[in-house]
Design a protein around this motif. Structure first.
Motif, PDB file in Angstrom:
ATOM      1  N   CYS A  82      43.583  34.991  35.184  1.00 56.76           N
ATOM      2  CA  CYS A  82      44.351  36.225  35.038  1.00 56.76           C
ATOM      3  C   CYS A  82      45.270  36.086  33.826  1.00 56.76           C
ATOM      4  O   CYS A  82      46.045  35.129  33.739  1.00 56.76           O
ATOM      5  CB  CYS A  82      45.169  36.521  36.293  1.00 56.76           C
ATOM      6  N   VAL A  83      45.177  37.039  32.916  1.00 58.24           N
ATOM      7  CA  VAL A  83      45.986  36.990  31.703  1.00 58.24           C
ATOM      8  C   VAL A  83      47.443  37.369  31.973  1.00 58.24           C
ATOM      9  O   VAL A  83      48.304  37.130  31.127  1.00 58.24           O
ATOM     10  CB  VAL A  83      45.396  37.892  30.590  1.00 58.24           C
ATOM     11  N   SER A  84      47.714  37.912  33.156  1.00 57.40           N
ATOM     12  CA  SER A  84      49.094  38.288  33.496  1.00 57.40           C
ATOM     13  C   SER A  84      49.831  37.190  34.251  1.00 57.40           C
ATOM     14  O   SER A  84      50.919  36.791  33.866  1.00 57.40           O
ATOM     15  CB  SER A  84      49.108  39.569  34.336  1.00 57.40           C
ATOM     16  N   CYS A  85      49.233  36.682  35.333  1.00 56.22           N
ATOM     17  CA  CYS A  85      49.936  35.706  36.183  1.00 56.22           C
ATOM     18  C   CYS A  85      49.410  34.278  36.051  1.00 56.22           C
ATOM     19  O   CYS A  85      50.021  33.346  36.548  1.00 56.22           O
ATOM     20  CB  CYS A  85      49.885  36.146  37.640  1.00 56.22           C
ATOM     21  N   GLY A  86      48.257  34.090  35.421  1.00 64.91           N
ATOM     22  CA  GLY A  86      47.700  32.752  35.237  1.00 64.91           C
ATOM     23  C   GLY A  86      46.855  32.250  36.393  1.00 64.91           C
ATOM     24  O   GLY A  86      46.363  31.122  36.357  1.00 64.91           O
ATOM     25  N   LYS A  87      46.672  33.068  37.422  1.00 63.81           N
ATOM     26  CA  LYS A  87      45.852  32.673  38.568  1.00 63.81           C
ATOM     27  C   LYS A  87      44.444  32.318  38.099  1.00 63.81           C
ATOM     28  O   LYS A  87      43.898  32.956  37.202  1.00 63.81           O
ATOM     29  CB  LYS A  87      45.788  33.818  39.569  1.00 63.81           C
ATOM     30  N   VAL A  88      43.844  31.305  38.723  1.00 62.24           N
ATOM     31  CA  VAL A  88      42.491  30.875  38.389  1.00 62.24           C
ATOM     32  C   VAL A  88      41.610  31.043  39.617  1.00 62.24           C
ATOM     33  O   VAL A  88      41.952  30.573  40.700  1.00 62.24           O
ATOM     34  CB  VAL A  88      42.460  29.405  37.926  1.00 62.24           C
ATOM     35  N   ASP A  89      40.491  31.707  39.452  1.00 66.06           N
ATOM     36  CA  ASP A  89      39.523  31.878  40.537  1.00 66.06           C
ATOM     37  C   ASP A  89      38.160  31.383  40.075  1.00 66.06           C
ATOM     38  O   ASP A  89      37.908  31.210  38.879  1.00 66.06           O
ATOM     39  CB  ASP A  89      39.400  33.354  40.937  1.00 66.06           C
ATOM     40  N   GLU A  90      37.291  31.174  41.041  1.00 66.31           N
ATOM     41  CA  GLU A  90      35.922  30.764  40.756  1.00 66.31           C
ATOM     42  C   GLU A  90      35.021  31.971  40.593  1.00 66.31           C
ATOM     43  O   GLU A  90      35.239  32.997  41.221  1.00 66.31           O
ATOM     44  CB  GLU A  90      35.387  29.874  41.884  1.00 66.31           C
ATOM     45  N   VAL A  91      34.017  31.816  39.750  1.00 64.01           N
ATOM     46  CA  VAL A  91      32.961  32.808  39.576  1.00 64.01           C
ATOM     47  C   VAL A  91      31.668  32.080  39.911  1.00 64.01           C
ATOM     48  O   VAL A  91      31.270  31.149  39.216  1.00 64.01           O
ATOM     49  CB  VAL A  91      32.917  33.346  38.124  1.00 64.01           C
ATOM     50  N   PRO A 123      43.302  41.477  40.681  1.00 61.45           N
ATOM     51  CA  PRO A 123      43.597  42.698  41.445  1.00 61.45           C
ATOM     52  C   PRO A 123      45.081  42.866  41.764  1.00 61.45           C
ATOM     53  O   PRO A 123      45.619  43.968  41.672  1.00 61.45           O
ATOM     54  CB  PRO A 123      42.769  42.523  42.722  1.00 61.45           C
ATOM     55  N   ALA A 124      45.766  41.778  42.125  1.00 59.31           N
ATOM     56  CA  ALA A 124      47.190  41.884  42.482  1.00 59.31           C
ATOM     57  C   ALA A 124      48.022  42.330  41.285  1.00 59.31           C
ATOM     58  O   ALA A 124      48.924  43.173  41.428  1.00 59.31           O
ATOM     59  CB  ALA A 124      47.703  40.536  43.006  1.00 59.31           C
ATOM     60  N   CYS A 125      47.745  41.829  40.099  1.00 55.05           N
ATOM     61  CA  CYS A 125      48.489  42.233  38.904  1.00 55.05           C
ATOM     62  C   CYS A 125      48.194  43.679  38.530  1.00 55.05           C
ATOM     63  O   CYS A 125      49.088  44.426  38.114  1.00 55.05           O
ATOM     64  CB  CYS A 125      48.187  41.290  37.736  1.00 55.05           C
ATOM     65  N   ARG A 126      46.941  44.085  38.666  1.00 56.50           N
ATOM     66  CA  ARG A 126      46.576  45.479  38.378  1.00 56.50           C
ATOM     67  C   ARG A 126      47.299  46.438  39.317  1.00 56.50           C
ATOM     68  O   ARG A 126      47.832  47.454  38.903  1.00 56.50           O
ATOM     69  CB  ARG A 126      45.068  45.679  38.462  1.00 56.50           C
ATOM     70  N   ILE A 127      47.330  46.085  40.613  1.00 55.70           N
ATOM     71  CA  ILE A 127      48.014  46.936  41.600  1.00 55.70           C
ATOM     72  C   ILE A 127      49.503  46.995  41.302  1.00 55.70           C
ATOM     73  O   ILE A 127      50.128  48.054  41.349  1.00 55.70           O
ATOM     74  CB  ILE A 127      47.758  46.421  43.031  1.00 55.70           C
ATOM     75  N   SER A 128      50.079  45.846  40.954  1.00 53.93           N
ATOM     76  CA  SER A 128      51.504  45.778  40.636  1.00 53.93           C
ATOM     77  C   SER A 128      51.841  46.670  39.438  1.00 53.93           C
ATOM     78  O   SER A 128      52.848  47.371  39.439  1.00 53.93           O
ATOM     79  CB  SER A 128      51.912  44.339  40.361  1.00 53.93           C
ATOM     80  N   LYS A 129      50.996  46.645  38.425  1.00 52.08           N
ATOM     81  CA  LYS A 129      51.222  47.483  37.231  1.00 52.08           C
ATOM     82  C   LYS A 129      51.084  48.962  37.557  1.00 52.08           C
ATOM     83  O   LYS A 129      51.794  49.802  37.012  1.00 52.08           O
ATOM     84  CB  LYS A 129      50.257  47.098  36.116  1.00 52.08           C
ATOM     85  N   GLN A 130      50.154  49.295  38.456  1.00 45.54           N
ATOM     86  CA  GLN A 130      49.952  50.702  38.839  1.00 45.54           C
ATOM     87  C   GLN A 130      51.166  51.236  39.586  1.00 45.54           C
ATOM     88  O   GLN A 130      51.501  52.418  39.466  1.00 45.54           O
ATOM     89  CB  GLN A 130      48.701  50.851  39.701  1.00 45.54           C
TER      90      GLN A 130
END
Length: 132
Positions: A82-91, A123-130
Motif C-alpha cells: 500500500c502506497v499510503s500506509c505501507g501494508k504488505v499483502d500476498e498476491v 481497501p482501508a486507505c481508500r475507504i478512509s480517503k473517501q
C-alpha cells in the motif's frame, strides 16, 4: 523444518516470522520477542535473520526503502504494498506462463525465479480517503 543448526535464538526468530501474517521487519521481530518476555540482542536477531534467509527457511523482502521485511511463506507468490500506509499483502495469482516464456526468449535467460512487487492503495486507505 529440518534441523539446520537452529540455536534457541534462531528458533525464536524463526517462529515469529512463521507465525506472522504482516511480513515483519527486524524491529517488529525484536518488539514481538520482548512482548513474549524474551531477551535477545539486536545483533543476534539480525544474524539469525541472515542465517534463516541464507538457509532458505524464510525469505527476505526488499519492498520499500531500506528496511527489509521477512516472509515465512514458502510457496511462490508476489507481494502488493500500500502506497499510503505501507501494508504488505500476498498476491497468490501466478504470472502468465506465456509472459514468462517471452521474457526468457527475449533475454536468453533460463528463468529460475521471479519476484513481483505491486503497488497500490489498500481497501482501508481508500475507504478512509473517501470518508474525508
Amino acid at each position: 523444518m529440518t534441523k539446520r543448526n537452529l540455536t534457541a535464538p534462531r528458533k525464536l526468530v524463526y517462529d515469529i516470522v512463521m507465525q506472522a501474517h504482516d511480513h515483519p521487519t527486524a524491529a517488529d521481530i525484536i518488539d514481538r520477542l520482548k512482548s513474549q518476555g524474551q531477551s535477545v540482542a539486536y545483533a543476534t536477531v539480525y544474524n539469525s535473520l541472515r542465517y534463516l534467509t541464507d538457509e532458505g527457511l524464510i525469505h527476505e523482502l526488499k519492498l520499500e526503502g531500506k528496511t527489509s521485511r521477512y516472509d515465512g511463506r514458502g510457496e511462490d507468490h508476489a507481494h502488493i504494498v500500500c502506497v499510503s500506509c505501507g501494508k504488505v499483502d500476498e498476491v497468490m495469482t501466478p504470472p502468465p506462463a506465456e509472459w514468462l516464456a517471452k521474457v526468457a526468449e527475449e533475454s536468453g535467460y533460463a528463468l529460475t525465479e521471479e519476484q513481483f512487487i505491486f503497488k497500490g492503495e489498500c481497501p482501508a486507505c481508500r475507504i478512509s480517503k473517501q470518508k474525508n
